[in-house]
Each structure stands twice: as C-alpha cells, then as structure tokens.
Design a protein around this motif. Structure first.
Motif, PDB file in Angstrom:
ATOM      1  N   VAL A 151      48.755  36.748  47.657  1.00  0.00           N
ATOM      2  CA  VAL A 151      49.443  37.828  46.942  1.00  0.00           C
ATOM      3  C   VAL A 151      49.340  37.587  45.440  1.00  0.00           C
ATOM      4  CG1 VAL A 151      51.699  38.913  46.524  1.00  0.00           C
ATOM      5  CG2 VAL A 151      50.955  38.431  48.868  1.00  0.00           C
ATOM      6  N   VAL A 152      49.509  36.340  45.009  1.00  0.00           N
ATOM      7  CA  VAL A 152      49.364  36.018  43.587  1.00  0.00           C
ATOM      8  C   VAL A 152      47.958  36.382  43.124  1.00  0.00           C
ATOM      9  CG1 VAL A 152      49.383  34.173  41.863  1.00  0.00           C
ATOM     10  CG2 VAL A 152      51.116  34.193  43.676  1.00  0.00           C
ATOM     11  N   ARG A 153      46.932  35.999  43.896  1.00  0.00           N
ATOM     12  CA  ARG A 153      45.544  36.314  43.532  1.00  0.00           C
ATOM     13  C   ARG A 153      45.318  37.829  43.462  1.00  0.00           C
ATOM     14  NH1 ARG A 153      44.571  31.837  46.914  1.00  0.00           N
ATOM     15  NH2 ARG A 153      44.097  33.204  48.686  1.00  0.00           N
ATOM     16  N   ALA A 154      45.884  38.567  44.408  1.00  0.00           N
ATOM     17  CA  ALA A 154      45.701  40.024  44.420  1.00  0.00           C
ATOM     18  C   ALA A 154      46.334  40.662  43.187  1.00  0.00           C
ATOM     19  CB  ALA A 154      46.293  40.616  45.694  1.00  0.00           C
ATOM     20  N   PHE A 155      47.529  40.222  42.800  1.00  0.00           N
ATOM     21  CA  PHE A 155      48.158  40.765  41.600  1.00  0.00           C
ATOM     22  C   PHE A 155      47.381  40.360  40.348  1.00  0.00           C
ATOM     23  CE2 PHE A 155      51.838  41.721  44.264  1.00  0.00           C
ATOM     24  CZ  PHE A 155      52.287  42.911  43.693  1.00  0.00           C
ATOM     25  N   ASP A 156      46.867  39.128  40.319  1.00  0.00           N
ATOM     26  CA  ASP A 156      46.060  38.685  39.185  1.00  0.00           C
ATOM     27  C   ASP A 156      44.791  39.530  39.062  1.00  0.00           C
ATOM     28  OD1 ASP A 156      47.879  36.715  38.470  1.00  0.00           O
ATOM     29  OD2 ASP A 156      46.744  35.074  39.395  1.00  0.00           O
ATOM     30  N   ALA A 157      44.137  39.804  40.194  1.00  0.00           N
ATOM     31  CA  ALA A 157      42.915  40.618  40.180  1.00  0.00           C
ATOM     32  C   ALA A 157      43.210  42.036  39.706  1.00  0.00           C
ATOM     33  CB  ALA A 157      42.274  40.631  41.575  1.00  0.00           C
ATOM     34  N   MET A 158      44.327  42.584  40.146  1.00  0.00           N
ATOM     35  CA  MET A 158      44.695  43.929  39.721  1.00  0.00           C
ATOM     36  C   MET A 158      44.974  43.954  38.216  1.00  0.00           C
ATOM     37  SD  MET A 158      47.660  46.459  41.225  1.00  0.00           S
ATOM     38  CE  MET A 158      48.985  45.332  40.837  1.00  0.00           C
ATOM     39  N   ALA A 159      45.656  42.929  37.709  1.00  0.00           N
ATOM     40  CA  ALA A 159      45.948  42.862  36.267  1.00  0.00           C
ATOM     41  C   ALA A 159      44.653  42.695  35.462  1.00  0.00           C
ATOM     42  CB  ALA A 159      46.900  41.718  35.972  1.00  0.00           C
ATOM     43  N   ALA A 160      43.714  41.902  35.953  1.00  0.00           N
ATOM     44  CA  ALA A 160      42.451  41.667  35.259  1.00  0.00           C
ATOM     45  C   ALA A 160      41.602  42.933  35.234  1.00  0.00           C
ATOM     46  CB  ALA A 160      41.678  40.539  35.923  1.00  0.00           C
ATOM     47  N   ALA A 161      41.757  43.796  36.225  1.00  0.00           N
ATOM     48  CA  ALA A 161      40.954  45.007  36.308  1.00  0.00           C
ATOM     49  C   ALA A 161      41.440  46.106  35.353  1.00  0.00           C
ATOM     50  CB  ALA A 161      40.964  45.547  37.745  1.00  0.00           C
ATOM     51  N   ARG A 162      42.606  45.929  34.789  1.00  0.00           N
ATOM     52  CA  ARG A 162      43.151  46.946  33.870  1.00  0.00           C
ATOM     53  C   ARG A 162      42.383  47.015  32.593  1.00  0.00           C
ATOM     54  NH1 ARG A 162      49.612  46.261  34.190  1.00  0.00           N
ATOM     55  NH2 ARG A 162      49.834  46.686  36.370  1.00  0.00           N
TER      56      ARG A 162
END
Length: 162
Positions: A151-162
């Motif tokens: 879940v941490v990785r998924a939120f990090d990936a979503m933040a990086a994609a912004r």
C-alpha cells in the motif's frame, strides 16, 4: 504549530466505520442499495462490536466500510453512538506516528497499538483531550492504521505520477 519534521505520512483513507443499533439496516443501505462488497465479519466482546467488513472499490486503493452494531446496547464502547463511529487513516510508520504525536500532546484511546479487525496494527486517537494530553481528534475518533508495504508503494507510485 510544530516546526519539527514529522517522521511519518498519512497516505489516505483506510476505512470508515458506521454504527447502528441493528447492522441489518446498515447492510440494507450499504450492501443492498449502494452495492458494497461484504468480505468478512468480526466480533469482539472487549470492543462490544459485531461488524460486517465491506469494501468500496478494488485493489490497494479500496476503502473498508465497517457496519457495526453493539453486542450489548447498554455497554461501552457504544459503537453505534455516534453513527459515524470513526475514520481510519493509512500511515506509513505507525510506531513513529504514535511516538511523535504523543510528544505533541495528542491523546490516544486506551489499548495502545494492537491488531485491528482486518489484521493491521492500529491505534486510536481519542476524540477529546484532557489535562495531560490537550490535543485530540476534536470530537472524532481516528484510527491510525499501519499500511502494508504494498500500500505504501502504491501511494508512492501515485504521488510520483502526479
């Protein structure tokens, strides 16, 4: 307001918990009418709760919706009062969050860090402060939930994609 660096992040909403004297009415609304998916049940004498755990959405960003009724309507905690019982927040480092927040004067509910209904480590911010801990959830019971690594990785990936 503190200038000290916060050693944790709130990633997003993990759950909302809704209580009523009879979870059948809640289930009729949330499952039958709104279409949430029931995934399991949870019962705890200590927490005076009989709940259906449901999900809104899918995958790592799904939000848990707990439909709760008290085992004994006369006992505490009264999981049906208020009806919007609590909000759960994913955090990336629960132990660091609790330590730091206590240092900021935040009051936690009794019980400390423990396993929650869905198996994650959790801790509750008390809705009201006291003399020793003047900061609180400002009337709201808040559950801090340790996010699993995926879940941490998924939120990090979503933040990086912004």
């Amino acid at each position: 307001m503190t200038t000290e660096t916060r050693p944790f992040r709130v990633l997003g909403i993990q759950q909302i918990a809704i209580g009523g004297p009879d979870k059948g009415a809640l289930r009729s609304l949330w499952v039958d009418l709104l279409g949430l998916t029931p995934v399991k049940t949870f019962t705890s004498e200590r927490e005076n709760v009989d709940e259906d755990v449901c999900m809104a959405g899918t995958g790592l960003f799904a939000v848990e919706v707990d439909l709760m009724q008290p085992l004994d309507i006369e006992k505490k905690p009264k999981v049906h009062e208020p009806p919007l019982n609590h909000v759960g927040l994913w955090v990336d480092d629960l132990r660091a969050a609790v330590t730091w927040l206590e240092g900021q004067g935040l009051r936690f509910a009794p019980g400390g860090i423990r396993k929650g209904a869905s198996g994650h480590d959790v801790c509750f911010v008390h809705p009201r402060g006291d003399a020793a801990h003047p900061r609180s959830g400002e009337g709201v019971l808040i559950e801090l939930v340790q996010a699993p690594p995926e879940v941490v990785r998924a939120f990090d990936a979503m933040a990086a994609a912004r």
